[in-house]
Design an enzyme around this catalytic site. Structure first.
Site, mmCIF file in Angstrom:
data_model
loop_
_atom_site.group_PDB
_atom_site.id
_atom_site.type_symbol
_atom_site.label_atom_id
_atom_site.label_comp_id
_atom_site.label_asym_id
_atom_site.label_seq_id
_atom_site.Cartn_x
_atom_site.Cartn_y
_atom_site.Cartn_z
ATOM 1 N N GLY A 137 119.648 49.974 33.347
ATOM 2 C CA GLY A 137 120.035 50.837 32.232
ATOM 3 C C GLY A 137 120.215 50.044 30.959
ATOM 4 O O GLY A 137 119.851 48.863 30.894
ATOM 5 N N ASN A 138 120.751 50.680 29.944
ATOM 6 C CA ASN A 138 121.041 49.984 28.682
ATOM 7 C C ASN A 138 122.293 50.572 28.055
ATOM 8 O O ASN A 138 122.880 51.525 28.571
ATOM 9 C CB ASN A 138 119.834 50.043 27.738
ATOM 10 C CG ASN A 138 119.453 51.466 27.393
ATOM 11 O OD1 ASN A 138 120.204 52.179 26.762
ATOM 12 N ND2 ASN A 138 118.274 51.896 27.838
#
Ligand code: C5P
Length: 393
Positions: free
Chosen positions: A205-206
């Protein structure tokens, strides 16, 4: 941006939630003055509302306590924005015909700025033809209405009439637009960081929170647009925003492609992962030991570039989050992805991602960059949407 907000409390059970709303608005940096009807006092105390708003509450009992000024006119001058919350069927009826028989209706009659209505009442009172006609009339007269939600009512059953949750009311107040500058426009927005599954409990993810994209969707809706928000985030949205929840880039791409042909403006604010695991395990992966684990990654399709390549009438807007060489990288993306506008923002420690404020530069082909200084994301969203209108014109 500090706003002077007038909160008008009328006599419905949902009034017991208003002190928390007032406190949230004050915490967000606004100045709040509360006005209440006598009927509201049965549900919430004047002392509570005075304490949380840090100011005396205007009531029918104290309106003439200071004879040197006319309190309802002075307050109408002071306010930037008026919110009737909760608005009862009785007060809505009075407002619809312009009555001024108490301090709430008198002050509102004297106020010409943006007026918001948050009706909350029993389902039958809400669905009553006269109540509906009164609300429709107020909307025509420029009032902005947050329709009641469907849910558990004080009467003990679930039906329409419930006051929307406080974050939705806060969003309604924060995103209000003085002019409906996007009426008739269909807008698609993506928001949030994608999650590319490794196994059922892990993902790549980020740090994107989805706040910027959600602000764009809410402000576009408040400005009269028909909005579809394709998002990985679960942030408060206005009831008129159609939310399509997605998790990964593949699902986001499918949803975007299904929506894109019918829209006028597409704003890709999501932080889409460039790569995804080639394989998604259907069970939790076991520890691999000292040798480590190598994940094979496959490139994701670039959704924005696909829209740039296939657009017909749509204005396509991209985002570029960069830690370095902001303008050079963003200008290259504008061209490569055939976007009509690129919103460039610096990200990194304390900047951009997961923050309530943002500072961006707008890049359009053959135009000088436009820098928008740091401001709350809803303010930046309104500026971006107005700029898009200029690009279209
Ligand atoms: O190339 P980069 O990811 O930095 O570009 C950012 C812009 O491209 C954003 O508007 C983002 O929504 C979009 N994007 C996309 N699909 C990808 C990667 C980025 O639509 N696979």
């Amino acid at each position: 941006m500090t706003q002077h907000i007038g909160i008008f409390v009328t006599g419905g059970i949902a009034a017991y939630k208003v002190p928390l709303l007032v406190r949230a608005l004050v915490r967000a940096g606004n100045e709040v003055r509360v006005v209440m009807t006598d009927a509201a006092k049965a549900f919430v105390t004047e002392a509570t509302l005075a304490t949380v708003s840090k100011a005396a509450v205007l009531t029918d009992r104290n309106e003439f306590a200071q004879p040197e000024h006319v309190a309802h006119v002075a307050l109408a001058h002071w306010m930037d924005l008026a919110v009737v919350v909760p608005a009862t069927a009785n007060t809505i009826a009075k407002l619809a015909v312009g009555m001024a028989d108490n301090v709430v209706t008198t002050t509102l009659l004297a106020f010409s700025g943006p007026k918001l209505l948050v009706p909350a009442m029993n389902d039958q009172m809400w669905l009553n033809a006269q109540t509906q006609a009164n609300v429709a009339h107020l909307q025509q007269a420029g009032w902005q209405v947050l329709p009641p939600a469907t849910g558990f009512l004080a009467e003990g059953y679930a039906a329409v009439g419930r006051m929307p949750d406080l974050p939705v009311i806060e969003t309604f107040i924060a995103t209000v637009q003085p002019v409906a500058f996007l009426t008739g426009q269909r807008v698609l927005v993506t928001a949030g960081g994608t999650r590319e599954r490794i196994d059922p409990v892990r993902y790549i993810g980020n740090d994107s929170s989805g706040q910027m994209g959600t602000a764009l969707a809410n402000v576009a809706a408040a400005a009269g647009a028909e909005v579809t928000l394709i998002t990985t985030a679960t942030l408060p949205t206005l009831p008129q925003v159609t939310v399509v929840p997605v998790a990964d880039a593949a699902a986001m791409r499918t949803a975007v492609q299904a929506t894109f042909p019918a829209v006028d403006i597409a704003i890709m604010a999501a932080a889409v992962a460039d790569y995804r695991p080639v394989e998604q395990a259907d069970h939790k992966l076991k520890k691999h030991g000292a040798d480590g684990l190598t994940l094979a990654l496959a490139q994701n399709p670039d959704i924005l570039a696909e829209l740039g390549a296939t657009k017909t009438h749509q204005v396509v807007v991209g985002f570029a989050a960069e830690t370095n060489d902001l303008l050079a990288n963003a200008t290259a993306k504008l061209t490569k992805k055939r976007a009509d506008l690129l919103v460039a923002n610096r990200v990194g420690a304390g900047l951009g991602f997961n923050q309530p404020t943002n500072a961006v530069t707008l890049l359009a082909p053959d135009q000088a960059p436009v820098a928008l200084p740091e401001a709350p994301k809803v303010t930046i969203a309104a500026q971006i949407l107005r700029h898009i209108q200029q690009v279209r014109a």
